[in-house]
Design a protein around this motif. Structure first.
Motif, PDB file in Angstrom:
ATOM      1  N   ILE A 116       0.812  -1.203  -0.091  1.00  0.00           N
ATOM      2  CA  ILE A 116      -0.045   0.261   0.154  1.00  0.00           C
ATOM      3  C   ILE A 116       0.828   1.085   0.027  1.00  0.00           C
ATOM      4  CG2 ILE A 116      -1.624   1.374   1.506  1.00  0.00           C
ATOM      5  CD1 ILE A 116      -2.947  -1.491   2.332  1.00  0.00           C
ATOM      6  N   TYR A 117       1.844   1.267   0.921  1.00  0.00           N
ATOM      7  CA  TYR A 117       2.666   2.565   1.113  1.00  0.00           C
ATOM      8  C   TYR A 117       3.501   2.845  -0.221  1.00  0.00           C
ATOM      9  CZ  TYR A 117       2.087   1.994   6.127  1.00  0.00           C
ATOM     10  OH  TYR A 117       1.511   1.627   7.297  1.00  0.00           O
ATOM     11  N   ALA A 118       3.988   1.670  -0.847  1.00  0.00           N
ATOM     12  CA  ALA A 118       4.540   2.038  -2.144  1.00  0.00           C
ATOM     13  C   ALA A 118       3.715   2.747  -3.455  1.00  0.00           C
ATOM     14  CB  ALA A 118       5.150   0.644  -2.722  1.00  0.00           C
ATOM     15  N   THR A 119       2.537   2.715  -3.225  1.00  0.00           N
ATOM     16  CA  THR A 119       1.739   3.331  -4.160  1.00  0.00           C
ATOM     17  C   THR A 119       1.394   4.771  -4.060  1.00  0.00           C
ATOM     18  OG1 THR A 119      -0.339   2.677  -3.130  1.00  0.00           O
ATOM     19  CG2 THR A 119       0.478   0.936  -4.688  1.00  0.00           C
ATOM     20  N   ILE A 120       1.748   5.183  -2.743  1.00  0.00           N
ATOM     21  CA  ILE A 120       1.595   6.531  -2.484  1.00  0.00           C
ATOM     22  C   ILE A 120       2.587   7.393  -3.381  1.00  0.00           C
ATOM     23  CG2 ILE A 120       1.382   8.386  -0.590  1.00  0.00           C
ATOM     24  CD1 ILE A 120       0.664   5.894   1.120  1.00  0.00           C
ATOM     25  N   PRO A 121       1.960   8.293  -4.045  1.00  0.00           N
ATOM     26  CA  PRO A 121       2.975   9.446  -4.710  1.00  0.00           C
ATOM     27  C   PRO A 121       3.988  10.033  -3.871  1.00  0.00           C
ATOM     28  CG  PRO A 121       0.658   9.791  -5.308  1.00  0.00           C
ATOM     29  CD  PRO A 121       0.684   8.812  -4.186  1.00  0.00           C
ATOM     30  N   ASN A 122       5.060  10.388  -4.152  1.00  0.00           N
ATOM     31  CA  ASN A 122       6.148  11.151  -3.842  1.00  0.00           C
ATOM     32  C   ASN A 122       5.559  12.576  -3.542  1.00  0.00           C
ATOM     33  OD1 ASN A 122       8.068   9.313  -3.429  1.00  0.00           O
ATOM     34  ND2 ASN A 122       8.708   9.521  -5.608  1.00  0.00           N
ATOM     35  N   LEU A 123       6.050  13.165  -2.373  1.00  0.00           N
ATOM     36  CA  LEU A 123       5.720  14.573  -2.321  1.00  0.00           C
ATOM     37  C   LEU A 123       7.020  15.280  -1.961  1.00  0.00           C
ATOM     38  CD1 LEU A 123       3.399  16.412  -1.215  1.00  0.00           C
ATOM     39  CD2 LEU A 123       4.016  15.692   1.143  1.00  0.00           C
ATOM     40  N   ASN A 124       6.922  16.708  -2.639  1.00  0.00           N
ATOM     41  CA  ASN A 124       8.152  17.417  -2.140  1.00  0.00           C
ATOM     42  C   ASN A 124       7.976  18.262  -0.923  1.00  0.00           C
ATOM     43  OD1 ASN A 124       6.155  19.380  -2.887  1.00  0.00           O
ATOM     44  ND2 ASN A 124       7.328  20.551  -3.989  1.00  0.00           N
ATOM     45  N   CYS A 125       8.019  17.374  -0.087  1.00  0.00           N
ATOM     46  CA  CYS A 125       7.789  17.892   1.564  1.00  0.00           C
ATOM     47  C   CYS A 125       8.917  18.752   2.028  1.00  0.00           C
ATOM     48  CB  CYS A 125       8.016  16.814   2.465  1.00  0.00           C
ATOM     49  SG  CYS A 125       7.617  17.171   4.151  1.00  0.00           S
ATOM     50  N   ARG A 126       8.405  20.050   2.322  1.00  0.00           N
ATOM     51  CA  ARG A 126       9.373  21.023   3.116  1.00  0.00           C
ATOM     52  C   ARG A 126       9.594  20.870   4.469  1.00  0.00           C
ATOM     53  NH1 ARG A 126       6.724  25.836  -0.285  1.00  0.00           N
ATOM     54  NH2 ARG A 126       6.911  24.998  -2.509  1.00  0.00           N
ATOM     55  N   ARG A 127       8.908  19.913   5.076  1.00  0.00           N
ATOM     56  CA  ARG A 127       8.975  19.621   6.555  1.00  0.00           C
ATOM     57  C   ARG A 127       8.463  20.842   7.338  1.00  0.00           C
ATOM     58  NH1 ARG A 127      10.331  14.511   6.554  1.00  0.00           N
ATOM     59  NH2 ARG A 127      12.153  13.888   5.170  1.00  0.00           N
ATOM     60  N   LYS A 128       7.369  21.320   6.945  1.00  0.00           N
ATOM     61  CA  LYS A 128       6.702  22.373   7.776  1.00  0.00           C
ATOM     62  C   LYS A 128       5.551  22.044   8.322  1.00  0.00           C
ATOM     63  CE  LYS A 128       8.697  26.172   5.032  1.00  0.00           C
ATOM     64  NZ  LYS A 128       8.298  27.416   4.245  1.00  0.00           N
ATOM     65  N   CYS A 129       5.119  20.776   8.423  1.00  0.00           N
ATOM     66  CA  CYS A 129       3.966  20.126   8.782  1.00  0.00           C
ATOM     67  C   CYS A 129       3.757  19.863  10.227  1.00  0.00           C
ATOM     68  CB  CYS A 129       3.552  19.225   8.049  1.00  0.00           C
ATOM     69  SG  CYS A 129       4.343  17.723   7.676  1.00  0.00           S
ATOM     70  N   ARG A 130       4.816  20.249  11.232  1.00  0.00           N
ATOM     71  CA  ARG A 130       4.638  19.950  12.265  1.00  0.00           C
ATOM     72  C   ARG A 130       3.384  20.032  13.236  1.00  0.00           C
ATOM     73  NH1 ARG A 130       5.446  19.987  17.715  1.00  0.00           N
ATOM     74  NH2 ARG A 130       7.442  19.558  19.006  1.00  0.00           N
ATOM     75  N   GLU A 131       2.731  21.317  12.791  1.00  0.00           N
ATOM     76  CA  GLU A 131       1.499  22.151  13.610  1.00  0.00           C
ATOM     77  C   GLU A 131       0.397  21.216  13.081  1.00  0.00           C
ATOM     78  OE1 GLU A 131       1.577  25.972  12.612  1.00  0.00           O
ATOM     79  OE2 GLU A 131       3.044  26.427  13.815  1.00  0.00           O
ATOM     80  N   SER A 132       0.386  20.418  11.874  1.00  0.00           N
ATOM     81  CA  SER A 132      -0.586  19.591  11.507  1.00  0.00           C
ATOM     82  C   SER A 132      -0.487  18.126  12.148  1.00  0.00           C
ATOM     83  CB  SER A 132      -0.545  19.412   9.882  1.00  0.00           C
ATOM     84  OG  SER A 132      -0.634  20.871   9.180  1.00  0.00           O
ATOM     85  N   CYS A 133       0.417  17.747  12.861  1.00  0.00           N
ATOM     86  CA  CYS A 133       0.568  16.652  13.313  1.00  0.00           C
ATOM     87  C   CYS A 133      -0.204  16.544  14.621  1.00  0.00           C
ATOM     88  CB  CYS A 133       1.870  16.106  13.514  1.00  0.00           C
ATOM     89  SG  CYS A 133       2.920  15.801  12.129  1.00  0.00           S
ATOM     90  N   GLY A 134      -1.332  15.912  14.827  1.00  0.00           N
ATOM     91  CA  GLY A 134      -2.043  15.650  15.803  1.00  0.00           C
ATOM     92  C   GLY A 134      -2.592  14.322  16.280  1.00  0.00           C
ATOM     93  N   PRO A 135      -3.236  14.005  17.380  1.00  0.00           N
ATOM     94  CA  PRO A 135      -3.439  12.702  17.665  1.00  0.00           C
ATOM     95  C   PRO A 135      -4.255  12.059  16.682  1.00  0.00           C
ATOM     96  CG  PRO A 135      -4.411  14.153  19.191  1.00  0.00           C
ATOM     97  CD  PRO A 135      -3.777  14.862  18.150  1.00  0.00           C
TER      98      PRO A 135
END
Length: 111
Positions: A1-20
């Protein structure tokens, strides 16, 4: 499943979006097997307890919902990170159904 997820040009700014979150049982088992489940309690800011500083302590075995962040239009990155392609709702639904089946319907408490 994980291998089918497209790559993302992540800038690593999403800390505030990480919730429970709630994870599928099979994912919880995978995190425990990797000995990376050093999860604390959810704090008053509702941050994900897997965050250590500005990074994810379980990134290599992070659950599906975390992997989908930024590659599904409904969870579009507010910082402008773009995937190589967007996943359709049908693709995401199929991924969740597969995880539920693999977990025999079991979920674990919030991560």
């Amino acid at each position: 499943i994980y291998a089918t997820i497209p790559n993302l040009n992540c800038r690593r700014k999403c800390r505030e979006s990480c919730g429970p979150i709630i994870v599928f049982g099979v994912e919880w088992d995978r995190m425990q097997a990797a000995s990376l489940v050093t999860i604390g309690e959810v704090n008053s800011h509702l941050e994900c307890p897997a965050l250590t500083g500005d990074s994810c302590s379980i990134y290599s075995v992070r659950p599906l919902i975390c992997r989908l962040w930024g590659v599904v239009l409904a969870m579009r990155c507010p910082w402008g990170c773009e995937p190589e392609r967007w996943l359709s709702d049908a693709e995401v639904g199929g991924m969740f159904r597969t995880m539920k089946r693999l977990s025999h319907g079991r979920t674990e408490s919030t991560l």
